[in-house]
Design a protein around this motif. Structure first.
Motif, PDB file in Angstrom:
ATOM      1  N   GLY A   1      -3.986  -1.241  -2.217  1.00  0.00           N
ATOM      2  CA  GLY A   1      -4.272  -2.330  -1.377  1.00  0.00           C
ATOM      3  C   GLY A   1      -5.059  -3.534  -2.246  1.00  0.00           C
ATOM      4  N   THR A   2      -5.924  -2.666  -3.217  1.00  0.00           N
ATOM      5  CA  THR A   2      -6.804  -3.675  -3.929  1.00  0.00           C
ATOM      6  C   THR A   2      -6.565  -3.389  -5.340  1.00  0.00           C
ATOM      7  OG1 THR A   2      -8.535  -3.228  -2.364  1.00  0.00           O
ATOM      8  CG2 THR A   2      -9.104  -4.193  -4.543  1.00  0.00           C
ATOM      9  N   ASN A   3      -6.316  -2.346  -5.780  1.00  0.00           N
ATOM     10  CA  ASN A   3      -6.030  -2.025  -7.356  1.00  0.00           C
ATOM     11  C   ASN A   3      -5.074  -0.763  -7.488  1.00  0.00           C
ATOM     12  OD1 ASN A   3      -7.686   0.149  -6.843  1.00  0.00           O
ATOM     13  ND2 ASN A   3      -9.466  -1.137  -7.499  1.00  0.00           N
TER      14      ASN A   3
ATOM     15  N   VAL B   1       0.881  -1.142   0.025  1.00  0.00           N
ATOM     16  CA  VAL B   1      -0.040  -0.140  -0.149  1.00  0.00           C
ATOM     17  C   VAL B   1       0.690   1.376  -0.059  1.00  0.00           C
ATOM     18  CG1 VAL B   1      -1.823   1.141   1.337  1.00  0.00           C
ATOM     19  CG2 VAL B   1      -1.935  -1.213   1.298  1.00  0.00           C
ATOM     20  N   GLY B   2       0.616   2.170  -0.958  1.00  0.00           N
ATOM     21  CA  GLY B   2       1.485   3.328  -1.093  1.00  0.00           C
ATOM     22  C   GLY B   2       2.371   3.248  -2.064  1.00  0.00           C
ATOM     23  N   GLN B   3       2.589   2.073  -2.865  1.00  0.00           N
ATOM     24  CA  GLN B   3       3.639   2.070  -3.885  1.00  0.00           C
ATOM     25  C   GLN B   3       2.944   2.690  -5.208  1.00  0.00           C
ATOM     26  OE1 GLN B   3       4.237  -2.081  -5.041  1.00  0.00           O
ATOM     27  NE2 GLN B   3       6.024  -1.738  -6.438  1.00  0.00           N
TER      28      GLN B   3
ATOM     29  N   ALA C   1     -10.420   8.835 -12.996  1.00  0.00           N
ATOM     30  CA  ALA C   1      -9.135   7.933 -12.289  1.00  0.00           C
ATOM     31  C   ALA C   1     -10.002   6.642 -11.746  1.00  0.00           C
ATOM     32  CB  ALA C   1      -8.542   8.796 -11.529  1.00  0.00           C
ATOM     33  N   THR C   2      -9.138   5.834 -11.612  1.00  0.00           N
ATOM     34  CA  THR C   2      -9.306   4.527 -10.912  1.00  0.00           C
ATOM     35  C   THR C   2      -9.740   4.924  -9.631  1.00  0.00           C
ATOM     36  OG1 THR C   2      -8.087   3.178 -12.645  1.00  0.00           O
ATOM     37  CG2 THR C   2      -8.757   2.142 -10.337  1.00  0.00           C
ATOM     38  N   ALA C   3     -10.802   4.270  -8.901  1.00  0.00           N
ATOM     39  CA  ALA C   3     -11.078   4.243  -7.682  1.00  0.00           C
ATOM     40  C   ALA C   3     -10.085   3.783  -6.580  1.00  0.00           C
ATOM     41  CB  ALA C   3     -12.537   4.026  -7.413  1.00  0.00           C
TER      42      ALA C   3
ATOM     43  N   PRO D   1      -7.904   3.405 -17.450  1.00  0.00           N
ATOM     44  CA  PRO D   1      -8.086   1.892 -16.804  1.00  0.00           C
ATOM     45  C   PRO D   1      -9.247   1.865 -15.979  1.00  0.00           C
ATOM     46  CG  PRO D   1      -5.916   2.806 -16.586  1.00  0.00           C
ATOM     47  CD  PRO D   1      -6.681   3.868 -17.343  1.00  0.00           C
ATOM     48  N   SER D   2      -9.873   2.757 -15.602  1.00  0.00           N
ATOM     49  CA  SER D   2     -11.121   2.865 -14.574  1.00  0.00           C
ATOM     50  C   SER D   2     -12.215   2.160 -15.482  1.00  0.00           C
ATOM     51  CB  SER D   2     -11.400   4.034 -14.081  1.00  0.00           C
ATOM     52  OG  SER D   2     -11.744   5.031 -14.994  1.00  0.00           O
ATOM     53  N   GLY D   3     -12.198   2.628 -16.947  1.00  0.00           N
ATOM     54  CA  GLY D   3     -13.266   2.446 -17.738  1.00  0.00           C
ATOM     55  C   GLY D   3     -14.436   3.417 -17.652  1.00  0.00           C
ATOM     56  N   LEU D   4     -14.076   4.319 -16.901  1.00  0.00           N
ATOM     57  CA  LEU D   4     -15.260   5.483 -16.735  1.00  0.00           C
ATOM     58  C   LEU D   4     -14.709   6.897 -17.701  1.00  0.00           C
ATOM     59  CD1 LEU D   4     -15.905   4.960 -12.984  1.00  0.00           C
ATOM     60  CD2 LEU D   4     -17.436   4.076 -14.961  1.00  0.00           C
ATOM     61  N   VAL D   5     -15.680   7.228 -18.363  1.00  0.00           N
ATOM     62  CA  VAL D   5     -15.483   8.718 -18.578  1.00  0.00           C
ATOM     63  C   VAL D   5     -16.826   9.480 -18.741  1.00  0.00           C
ATOM     64  CG1 VAL D   5     -13.864   7.981 -20.458  1.00  0.00           C
ATOM     65  CG2 VAL D   5     -16.021   7.776 -21.179  1.00  0.00           C
ATOM     66  N   TRP D   6     -16.375  10.812 -18.370  1.00  0.00           N
ATOM     67  CA  TRP D   6     -17.455  11.754 -18.533  1.00  0.00           C
ATOM     68  C   TRP D   6     -17.600  12.328 -19.987  1.00  0.00           C
ATOM     69  CZ3 TRP D   6     -21.268  12.443 -15.169  1.00  0.00           C
ATOM     70  CH2 TRP D   6     -21.355  12.123 -13.810  1.00  0.00           C
TER      71      TRP D   6
END
Length: 342
Positions: A199-201, A184-186, A340-342, A244-249
């Motif tokens: 820690g997850t993604n 975590v924090g890398q 951005a990725t959550a 990478p998040s797959g999300l766009v406005w």
């Protein structure tokens, strides 16, 4: 079991003990005592070039890790040449490898204790790949050399894509793929932005730059009754890569008017093509009904990460009147805001 701690007076240290102790200064690879091999980011050293058929490697430093053996630090104070590359095949392309090798007889039983730059010719093939050094070898790749066939001109080109980078613990690693040994924090930089492991993604840290395409002008006339692309000279398309998040406005706005009758409608919308397909509809458009509307429609989309998408501005008028004074769609702006990725 007691070990010799670096560095205490009166103790004798083996090469293995020293290399293992050096591992504390190097980015880990996810295994105990493991480290990441590579050259230093921003260091022009150990660059492979060609002079005719002669292979040259400039002076430089690198770190070579090997399982159970800690890290070998190699320094070349002057340029090195591993020789000339093998002649081109008559009809097939070949990919060769240039690498930094450490000979340590306690590991590879070669009877040698040294470091050098090594050339390894690949196998000519219709689909060539770089060779992998055989046997027990302590090495780090520096470059590949693609040698075209005689029929294709026999030219050779060097690529350093295979050369890895390494940094100190906590350093930001520039790499095309995520590092191992996650914590975590890398952080690492994939070439498009800074990412942090939560820690997850991997979460995108560097803010994405919004992309936008303004309308240049109105068409000379509008075609009524159907969704119609704006001519590219009036309002160009906008192409982007899904993050990478797959999300766009996605936003579209304009000065929109249709007062041809009390019930006349007008729309500005967009359609998506390429890696994602979406047609213009009420779900992604801005409208007016017998009046004027100066506004923006902003929608969120979840699409395939990495897909290349082209947005094409469109209009739809139920009927048309005089350009600009009755029927109007100008001062438009199409914009994309990656999330951005959550």
């Amino acid at each position: 079991m007691p070990v010799d701690v670096w560095a205490i007076d009166g103790l004798a240290f083996s090469g293995l003990e020293t290399r293992n102790a050096d591992s504390v200064f190097v980015m880990g690879n996810g295994s105990a005592l493991g480290s990441r091999s590579g050259v230093r980011p921003g260091d022009p050293g150990l660059t492979v070039t060609l002079a005719g058929t002669t292979i040259n490697c400039s002076a430089g430093v690198a770190l070579v890790a090997y399982p159970g053996q800690g890290v070998y630090r190699a320094a070349f104070p002057s340029s090195v040449s591993p020789g000339t590359y093998t002649a081109a095949h008559a009809t097939l392309t070949r990919i060769d490898l240039v690498y930094l090798r450490v000979w340590d007889s306690s590991v590879d039983s070669t009877g040698l204790y040294k470091g050098d730059i090594v050339y390894l010719a690949g196998t000519p093939s219709a689909s060539p790949v770089a060779p992998t050094p055989a046997g027990t070898q302590i090495y780090v790749p520096l470059a590949t050399i693609t040698v075209l066939s005689v029929a294709a001109g026999s030219t050779a080109t060097v690529s350093t894509v295979v050369r890895p980078f390494t940094v100190a613990p906590g350093g930001i690693l520039p790499a095309s793929s995520a590092p191992t040994g996650l914590y975590v924090g890398q952080y690492y930089d994939d070439g498009t932005g800074l990412l942090r492991w939560n820690g997850t993604n991997w979460r995108q840290i560097s803010p994405y730059t919004p992309l936008y395409q303004p309308q240049v002008s109105q068409p000379s006339s509008f075609t009524p009754g159907t969704y119609t692309d704006f001519p590219s000279g009036n309002w160009p398309t906008l192409t982007f890569t899904v993050p990478p998040s797959g999300l766009v406005w996605i936003s579209i706005g304009a000065s929109l008017q249709n007062t041809n009758s009390a019930t006349s409608t007008g729309w500005v919308t967009w359609r998506a093509s390429g890696g994602v397909t979406e047609a213009s509809s009420e779900a992604n458009g801005l409208s007016t009904y017998g009046s004027r509307n100066y506004g923006t429609r902003r929608v969120l989309r979840s699409w395939t990460p990495g897909a290349s998408v082209t947005l094409t501005p469109q209009y739809l008028f139920s009927s048309v009147g005089a350009l600009s004074t009755v029927t109007r769609a100008d001062n438009g702006l199409l914009a994309v805001e990656p999330v951005a990725t959550a």
